[in-house]
Scaffold this motif. Structure first.
Motif, PDB file in Angstrom:
ATOM      1  N   ALA A 139       0.829  -1.213   0.000  1.00 56.50           N
ATOM      2  CA  ALA A 139       0.000   0.000   0.000  1.00 56.50           C
ATOM      3  C   ALA A 139       0.859   1.258   0.000  1.00 56.50           C
ATOM      4  O   ALA A 139       0.528   2.249  -0.661  1.00 56.50           O
ATOM      5  N   ALA A 140       1.963   1.223   0.742  1.00 56.46           N
ATOM      6  CA  ALA A 140       2.845   2.388   0.777  1.00 56.46           C
ATOM      7  C   ALA A 140       3.427   2.676  -0.601  1.00 56.46           C
ATOM      8  O   ALA A 140       3.528   3.828  -1.022  1.00 56.46           O
ATOM      9  N   ARG A 141       3.800   1.634  -1.329  1.00 53.16           N
ATOM     10  CA  ARG A 141       4.306   1.842  -2.694  1.00 53.16           C
ATOM     11  C   ARG A 141       3.193   2.339  -3.611  1.00 53.16           C
ATOM     12  O   ARG A 141       3.400   3.238  -4.431  1.00 53.16           O
ATOM     13  N   GLU A 142       2.001   1.782  -3.470  1.00 56.94           N
ATOM     14  CA  GLU A 142       0.876   2.182  -4.311  1.00 56.94           C
ATOM     15  C   GLU A 142       0.520   3.642  -4.082  1.00 56.94           C
ATOM     16  O   GLU A 142       0.049   4.332  -4.990  1.00 56.94           O
ATOM     17  N   ALA A 143       0.752   4.131  -2.849  1.00 53.99           N
ATOM     18  CA  ALA A 143       0.418   5.523  -2.533  1.00 53.99           C
ATOM     19  C   ALA A 143       1.314   6.498  -3.284  1.00 53.99           C
ATOM     20  O   ALA A 143       0.924   7.633  -3.543  1.00 53.99           O
ATOM     21  N   GLN A 144       2.516   6.088  -3.639  1.00 51.43           N
ATOM     22  CA  GLN A 144       3.411   6.982  -4.360  1.00 51.43           C
ATOM     23  C   GLN A 144       2.947   7.216  -5.793  1.00 51.43           C
ATOM     24  O   GLN A 144       3.009   8.331  -6.301  1.00 51.43           O
ATOM     25  N   MET A 145       2.480   6.172  -6.450  1.00 51.55           N
ATOM     26  CA  MET A 145       2.016   6.291  -7.822  1.00 51.55           C
ATOM     27  C   MET A 145       1.252   5.026  -8.185  1.00 51.55           C
ATOM     28  O   MET A 145       1.699   3.922  -7.854  1.00 51.55           O
ATOM     29  N   PRO A 146       0.081   5.133  -8.834  1.00 46.05           N
ATOM     30  CA  PRO A 146      -0.659   3.927  -9.232  1.00 46.05           C
ATOM     31  C   PRO A 146       0.195   3.010 -10.101  1.00 46.05           C
ATOM     32  O   PRO A 146       1.027   3.470 -10.878  1.00 46.05           O
ATOM     33  N   THR A 147      -0.036   1.705  -9.989  1.00 48.63           N
ATOM     34  CA  THR A 147       0.777   0.720 -10.703  1.00 48.63           C
ATOM     35  C   THR A 147       0.025   0.078 -11.856  1.00 48.63           C
ATOM     36  O   THR A 147       0.415  -0.982 -12.332  1.00 48.63           O
ATOM     37  N   GLY A 148      -1.063   0.693 -12.317  1.00 49.21           N
ATOM     38  CA  GLY A 148      -1.772   0.176 -13.474  1.00 49.21           C
ATOM     39  C   GLY A 148      -1.091   0.562 -14.771  1.00 49.21           C
ATOM     40  O   GLY A 148      -0.537   1.659 -14.896  1.00 49.21           O
ATOM     41  N   LEU A 149      -1.108  -0.349 -15.734  1.00 54.35           N
ATOM     42  CA  LEU A 149      -0.540  -0.109 -17.054  1.00 54.35           C
ATOM     43  C   LEU A 149      -1.638  -0.218 -18.101  1.00 54.35           C
ATOM     44  O   LEU A 149      -2.619  -0.946 -17.918  1.00 54.35           O
ATOM     45  N   ASP A 150      -1.456   0.496 -19.214  1.00 54.32           N
ATOM     46  CA  ASP A 150      -2.405   0.387 -20.316  1.00 54.32           C
ATOM     47  C   ASP A 150      -2.458  -1.051 -20.812  1.00 54.32           C
ATOM     48  O   ASP A 150      -1.472  -1.780 -20.765  1.00 54.32           O
ATOM     49  N   GLY A 151      -3.638  -1.447 -21.278  1.00 51.67           N
ATOM     50  CA  GLY A 151      -3.806  -2.802 -21.767  1.00 51.67           C
ATOM     51  C   GLY A 151      -4.422  -3.734 -20.748  1.00 51.67           C
ATOM     52  O   GLY A 151      -4.375  -4.953 -20.912  1.00 51.67           O
ATOM     53  N   THR A 158     -12.309  11.104   2.782  1.00 50.45           N
ATOM     54  CA  THR A 158     -13.312  10.324   3.503  1.00 50.45           C
ATOM     55  C   THR A 158     -14.611  11.119   3.676  1.00 50.45           C
ATOM     56  O   THR A 158     -15.712  10.599   3.477  1.00 50.45           O
ATOM     57  N   VAL A 159     -14.460  12.404   4.019  1.00 46.40           N
ATOM     58  CA  VAL A 159     -15.632  13.231   4.309  1.00 46.40           C
ATOM     59  C   VAL A 159     -16.372  13.631   3.035  1.00 46.40           C
ATOM     60  O   VAL A 159     -17.604  13.588   2.977  1.00 46.40           O
ATOM     61  N   ARG A 160     -15.629  14.041   2.017  1.00 47.52           N
ATOM     62  CA  ARG A 160     -16.246  14.488   0.750  1.00 47.52           C
ATOM     63  C   ARG A 160     -15.604  13.743  -0.413  1.00 47.52           C
ATOM     64  O   ARG A 160     -14.854  14.318  -1.205  1.00 47.52           O
ATOM     65  N   ALA A 161     -15.883  12.476  -0.502  1.00 45.96           N
ATOM     66  CA  ALA A 161     -15.236  11.631  -1.510  1.00 45.96           C
ATOM     67  C   ALA A 161     -15.529  12.098  -2.926  1.00 45.96           C
ATOM     68  O   ALA A 161     -14.693  11.939  -3.825  1.00 45.96           O
ATOM     69  N   LYS A 162     -16.697  12.677  -3.172  1.00 47.94           N
ATOM     70  CA  LYS A 162     -17.074  13.026  -4.541  1.00 47.94           C
ATOM     71  C   LYS A 162     -16.221  14.154  -5.125  1.00 47.94           C
ATOM     72  O   LYS A 162     -16.231  14.363  -6.334  1.00 47.94           O
ATOM     73  N   LEU A 163     -15.474  14.861  -4.277  1.00 52.02           N
ATOM     74  CA  LEU A 163     -14.598  15.912  -4.770  1.00 52.02           C
ATOM     75  C   LEU A 163     -13.283  15.372  -5.304  1.00 52.02           C
ATOM     76  O   LEU A 163     -12.473  16.131  -5.851  1.00 52.02           O
ATOM     77  N   PHE A 164     -13.053  14.080  -5.143  1.00 50.21           N
ATOM     78  CA  PHE A 164     -11.768  13.491  -5.509  1.00 50.21           C
ATOM     79  C   PHE A 164     -11.982  12.356  -6.508  1.00 50.21           C
ATOM     80  O   PHE A 164     -13.036  11.719  -6.534  1.00 50.21           O
ATOM     81  N   PRO A 218     -11.214   8.568  -8.214  1.00 54.29           N
ATOM     82  CA  PRO A 218     -11.018   7.256  -7.586  1.00 54.29           C
ATOM     83  C   PRO A 218      -9.573   7.009  -7.175  1.00 54.29           C
ATOM     84  O   PRO A 218      -9.312   6.440  -6.113  1.00 54.29           O
ATOM     85  N   THR A 219      -8.628   7.449  -7.998  1.00 50.62           N
ATOM     86  CA  THR A 219      -7.219   7.263  -7.649  1.00 50.62           C
ATOM     87  C   THR A 219      -6.859   8.057  -6.405  1.00 50.62           C
ATOM     88  O   THR A 219      -6.140   7.568  -5.517  1.00 50.62           O
ATOM     89  N   GLU A 220      -7.359   9.294  -6.306  1.00 54.32           N
ATOM     90  CA  GLU A 220      -7.076  10.107  -5.126  1.00 54.32           C
ATOM     91  C   GLU A 220      -7.700   9.497  -3.879  1.00 54.32           C
ATOM     92  O   GLU A 220      -7.115   9.547  -2.786  1.00 54.32           O
ATOM     93  N   GLY A 248      -5.802   8.397  -0.589  1.00 49.93           N
ATOM     94  CA  GLY A 248      -6.205   8.880   0.725  1.00 49.93           C
ATOM     95  C   GLY A 248      -6.140   7.804   1.791  1.00 49.93           C
ATOM     96  O   GLY A 248      -5.833   8.081   2.952  1.00 49.93           O
ATOM     97  N   LYS A 249      -6.432   6.553   1.414  1.00 51.94           N
ATOM     98  CA  LYS A 249      -6.356   5.459   2.388  1.00 51.94           C
ATOM     99  C   LYS A 249      -4.923   5.272   2.874  1.00 51.94           C
ATOM    100  O   LYS A 249      -4.674   5.078   4.065  1.00 51.94           O
ATOM    101  N   ALA A 250      -3.975   5.310   1.964  1.00 54.56           N
ATOM    102  CA  ALA A 250      -2.571   5.174   2.357  1.00 54.56           C
ATOM    103  C   ALA A 250      -2.080   6.402   3.115  1.00 54.56           C
ATOM    104  O   ALA A 250      -1.183   6.304   3.960  1.00 54.56           O
ATOM    105  N   ALA A 251      -2.663   7.573   2.819  1.00 58.47           N
ATOM    106  CA  ALA A 251      -2.224   8.802   3.482  1.00 58.47           C
ATOM    107  C   ALA A 251      -2.483   8.772   4.983  1.00 58.47           C
ATOM    108  O   ALA A 251      -1.796   9.466   5.750  1.00 58.47           O
TER     109      ALA A 251
END
Length: 721
Positions: free
Chosen positions: A47-59, A591-597, A599-601, A605-608
Motif C-alpha cells: 500500500a505504501a508503494r501504491e500511494a506513491q504512484m498507481p501501478t496500473g498499465l495500459d492494456g 473520507t468526508v467528501r469523496a465526490k470531490l476526488f 477514484p485514484t485520489e 487517501g487510504k494510504a495517506a
C-alpha cells in the motif's frame, strides 16, 4: 522465473473488487507457501508503494509490488479478474494482475522479475493466452516461458510448414525473439521506472541493444533523452520525477531513460545509451553524481519537483535546445567536481549552495533518526535520570530495566556524535566528490571539539569543499598525479581546514552557536508561537522538499545533543506535528467528501492515513501534484495553526521522527494531539471549500461518489436558444 511462480500462486477466478482485496488474495497464496512471513506487514508495504504512484498499465494490466522485509524470496503471483479492478491506469480497469514481492534490499531480484515480466507483456499473444487459459498450471507455465502461446505456435507452424505437434522449431523461435528484442529492454525500463519507480537494469537501453533503437514506421528514429532524478532523501521525489518523465516521454513519442540516484544508490546508465541520446534532463535537489558523463549535449537542469509537475515542458525545452544546437561544455581539464562538470551555464551560486547543503543534510538525516529515537527510548525505559547512568561497559545487569535504558541512551549518544562530521563531510562531497570527504569529516570533528556545533559543521563542509576544488585547479606534474587523491589532497586539505577551524574561525562560530542556543532558550509567549507558525508554514510548503528540509534540519540540530533544552524540544514537537498535517488532512477530506476526488485520489487517501501518522509529509504529494493551488495553501494554513498551538501548549519531543508512534515520548501529549487535530481540521475544511468552489470545464464529465463517470450537465438539459 521458474522459481518465482507456480500453479499455487495463480488465481484464474480472482473475485476481488478493489486493488487492496486483490493484493490480499494473492498475498495469502504467498503466505501459504512460506514466501511471505507477515501478511499485514507485507500488504502495508504494498500500500505504501501504491500511494506513491498507481501501478496500473495500459492494456488491462496491474502490477502491485514492493520490496519488503517480510518476503523470504522473490515471488510473483498472478490473478485474473472477470470484472476488472481499478489500478489507476488511464485506459480503465485491469483484468491481469501481477503481484511482485521482493526481499528488502534485493534490488537485482526486483529488477530481474520486472524485466522478465515486461518482455512477455510486450507480446499481445502472451496476454491473450493468459486471458483464455483455463488451467492454473498452464498459466504459470506461460508466465515462466515454459509454454508458447497457441497463436504464436500456429504462426510458427505456418511459416515452417510443419504439423501442429511440431511447431516449436528453433528458427521460428529465434525470429520471434528477434522481433521482440527491439521492445523488450525498453519495456523493462518503462515498467521499472514508470510503474515501479526503480532504476533500469544495468546496461538496459531504449532499443534493447546499447546505442541502437528500432526505427519507427516512418523510418525515422524517435528523439532520445536520458535523465537523472534525485532528491535529498532519495525516496519519494526521486522516483515520482522519474515516473513523470517516463510517462510524458511516451505521450510525446520520445524515448526517455532515467537514472534514479536514490537513497539505495544508483545504477549508471550504459555509456552507449548516453552517447546515443539527443538531450539530457537533470531534475535534482542534490548534486548529480558523475555529471561529466553527460557533458556536450543539450541539457535542461531543474529541481526535482519540476520533473514531477511539468515533465512535458522539460521535454519540449530540451528538444528546442537540440534544434538550436545549444550544448553544455565538456568537463574542464583536471576538474573532478560534480557541480562544475556540466549543467546549465547560467546556474547561480545560490542554486549550487543549496544543492551542496542538501547533499550533507540527506546523509545526516538517517543518523538523526537513529540516534534520536534510541536516546528517546532510553529515557522512556530508564527514566529522565538515565543520562547520568555510568557506562554500560562498567555496569550492566541483564535483568535490570535501567541497564537496558542506559544501553539504548549511550548507543544513541554515539550515533549523535557522527551528525556534524557526516554533515560536513557530505557537504564537501557534494562540492568536490570523494576527495572532499576526508577534510570534511576532519573539519566536522573539529567543530565538535571546539563546541561550534551545527553551524561549525556547515562552515567546515563548505571550507573543505572549497579547498579541495582550489587544489584540483592547480597544474600538477604527471609523476605526482597518481598520489594526489590518496595522499596529497587529503593531507593538504585537512591541514588547511584544521588550521582555519582551530585558529581562525572556530571561536566566532562557537560563539554564534552559543548565541543561537541562548536565543532558543529565551523564546516564550508570542515569539515562540510565531516561530511555531513559521516552521509549520515551511514544513507544508513543499511537502518534503528543500524548504521542508530546512525547517526539519533546524529542529533536529537543536536536539542533536545529549541534553537538549526545553526550547529545542518544543521546536522539534512543532515541526513534527506540522509535517503530519497535510497527508492526514487529505486522507480525512477524501473520507468526508469523496465526490470531490477522483477514484485514484481516494485510494491514495487510504494510504495517506498511515503515511501521515508516521510523519511522512510526502503522503500528500499525489494530491498537491494534481491540484497545487488548493492543496498547498490549505496545508500551509493548517500546518501554521498546528505549529503555533504546539508551541503555545509547551509540547516537547526528544525523538526526531516517528509520528503518533512516539506519543509516549512527548511532553503534554494530549494537548499535542489536540494541536494536530485542529490543524488537520483546518486544512481539511479549506480543501473541501476550495475544491467545492471549483467549476468543471464545459463538456467534461464528473465523477460521483462511487467513482463512475457522469455525463456533463450540458448533455442532460438542452440549452435555451
Amino acid at each position: 522465473m521458474s522459481d518465482m511462480i507456480t500453479a499455487d500462486l495463480v488465481d484464474l477466478d480472482l473475485s476481488a473488487d478493489t486493488k487492496e482485496a486483490a493484493a490480499r488474495a494473492l498475498a495469502e497464496r504467498m503466505v501459504a507457501l512460506g514466501r511471505v512471513t507477515d501478511l499485514d506487514g507485507f500488504l502495508a508495504d504494498v500500500a505504501a508503494r501504491e500511494a506513491q504512484m498507481p501501478t496500473g498499465l495500459d492494456g488491462g494490466i496491474g502490477i502491485p509490488h514492493c520490496r519488503s522485509e517480510h518476503v523470504t524470496e522473490p515471488t510473483l503471483a498472478f490473478g485474473r479478474s472477470a470484472d476488472g479492478i481499478d489500478f489507476g491506469a488511464a485506459d480503465g480497469p485491469a483484468d491481469l494482475i501481477f503481484l511482485i514481492a521482493a526481499p528488502a534490499g534485493a534490488d537485482d531480484a526486483h529488477l530481474t522479475i520486472l524485466s522478465s515480466l515486461a518482455r512477455q507483456l510486450m507480446n499481445t499473444e502472451f496476454t491473450d493466452a493468459l486471458r483464455s487459459v483455463g488451467d492454473a498450471g498452464a498459466a504459470a507455465a506461460l508466465i515462466r516461458g515454459d509454454e508458447v502461446p497457441a497463436a504464436e505456435s500456429g504462426a510458427q507452424g505456418a511459416s515452417e510448414g510443419a504439423s501442429e505437434g511440431g511447431q516449436r522449431g528453433q528458427g521460428a523461435q529465434g525470429a520471434e525473439r528477434a522481433r521482440e528484442d527491439t521492445a523488450a529492454a525498453s519495456a523493462a525500463a518503462s515498467v521499472d521506472a514508470a510503474a515501479v519507480g526503480t532504476e533500469p537494469a544495468p546496461g538496459g537501453t531504449p532499443g534493447g541493444t546499447p546505442g541502437t533503437t528500432a526505427p519507427s514506421d516512418s523510418g525515422e528514429r524517435p528523439f532520445r533523452i536520458v535523465a537523472v532524478t534525485s532528491c535529498p532523501t532519495g525516496i519519494a521525489h526521486t522516483y515520482m520525477a522519474a515516473e513523470s518523465l517516463e510517462n510524458a516521454g511516451r505521450e510525446a513519442g520520445v524515448e526517455v531513460v532515467v537514472e534514479t540516484q536514490g537513497s539505495a544508490g544508483f545504477t549508471r546508465l550504459d555509456p552507449a545509451v548516453i552517447a546515443a541520446a539527443d538531450g539530457v534532463i537533470f531534475a535534482h535537489d542534490v548534486p548529480v553524481r558523475e555529471k561529466d558523463r553527460f557533458a556536450g549535449k543539450p541539457t535542461v537542469d531543474v529541481g526535482v519537483k519540476a520533473g514531477i509537475n511539468r515533465p512535458g515542458e522539460l521535454i519540449t525545452e530540451v528538444r528546442g535546445k537540440a534544434e538550436r544546437g545549444e550544448t553544455t561544455a565538456g568537463a574542464p581539464a583536471g576538474a573532478s567536481t560534480p557541480v562544475e562538470r556540466g549543467g546549465d551555464s547560467g546556474e547561480g551560486y545560490g542554486t549550487k549552495l543549496r544543492k551542496w547543503l542538501m547533499s550533507g543534510v540527506s546523509y545526516m538525516v538517517p543518523f538523526v533518526a537513529a540516534g534520536g529515537l534510541l536516546i528517546a527510548l532510553g529515557f522512556a525505559i530508564g527514566g529522565w535520570e538515565i543520562n547520568k547512568a555510568p557506562s554500560v561497559m562498567e555496569h550492566f545487569t541483564w535483568t535490570q530495566v535501567d541497564s537496558w535504558g542506559a544501553l539504548l541512551f549511550q548507543i544513541g549518544g554515539v550515533a549523535f556524535q557522527f551528525l556534524v562530521p557526516v554533515l560536513a563531510g557530505y557537504i564537501a562531497y557534494g562540492m568536490a566528490d570523494r576527495p572532499g570527504l576526508v577534510p570534511g569529516f576532519v573539519g566536522g570533528a573539529i567543530s565538535l571539539t571546539i563546541n561550534a556545533g551545527f553551524l561549525g559543521g556547515l562552515a567546515a563542509g563548505l571550507i573543505a569543499g572549497g579547498v579541495v576544488m582550489a587544489i584540483q585547479k592547480v597544474r600538477i606534474p604527471a609523476a605526482v598525479r597518481g598520489i594526489m587523491p590518496v595522499v596529497v589532497i587529503p593531507l593538504i586539505s585537512s591541514a588547511v581546514v584544521g588550521f582555519l577551524m582551530f585558529v581562525v574561525i572556530g571561536k566566532p562560530i562557537a560563539e554564534a552557536q552559543e548565541g543561537m542556543t541562548d536565543w532558543l532558550n529565551g523564546l516564550s509567549g508570542t515569539n515562540a508561537i510565531l516561530l511555531g507558525a513559521l516552521l509549520g508554514l515551511m514544513m507544508c510548503f513543499d511537502l518534503g522538499g528543500p524548504v521542508n528540509k530546512v525547517a526539519y534540519t533546524f529542529a533536529t540540530a537543536g536536539i542533536a545533543v545529549a541534553n537538549p533544552s526545553d526550547s529545542a524540544m518544543k521546536i522539534m514537537a512543532a515541526v513534527m506535528a506540522a509535517g503530519m498535517v497535510p497527508p492526514l488532512a487529505m486522507a480525512l477530506a477524501t473520507t468526508v467528501r469523496a465526490k470531490l476526488f477522483t477514484p485514484t485520489e481516494r485510494e491514495n487517501g487510504k494510504a495517506a492515513w498511515v503515511l501521515g501518522a508516521s510523519f511522512i509529509s510526502e503522503g500528500a504529494i499525489p494530491f498537491a501534484a494534481v491540484d497545487p493551488l488548493r492543496v498547498i495553501p490549505a496545508s500551509m494554513v493548517g500546518g501554521a495553526v498546528t505549529g503555533s498551538l504546539s508551541m503555545a501548549f509547551d509540547a516537547t519531543l526528544r525523538a526526531p521522527h516517528g509520528g503518533v508512534f512516539v506519543v509516549p515520548l512527548i511532553g503534554n501529549p494530549f494537548l499535542y494531539l489536540l494541536a494536530l487535530a485542529v490543524g488537520v481540521g483546518v486544512t481539511t475544511t479549506l480543501v473541501i471549500i476550495l475544491k467545492g468552489m471549483r467549476k468543471p470545464a464545459p463538456g467534461t464529465a464528473t465523477t460521483d461518489t462511487a467513482g463512475t463517470l457522469t455525463a456533463p450537465a450540458e448533455a442532460k438539459q438542452p440549452v435555451a436558444a
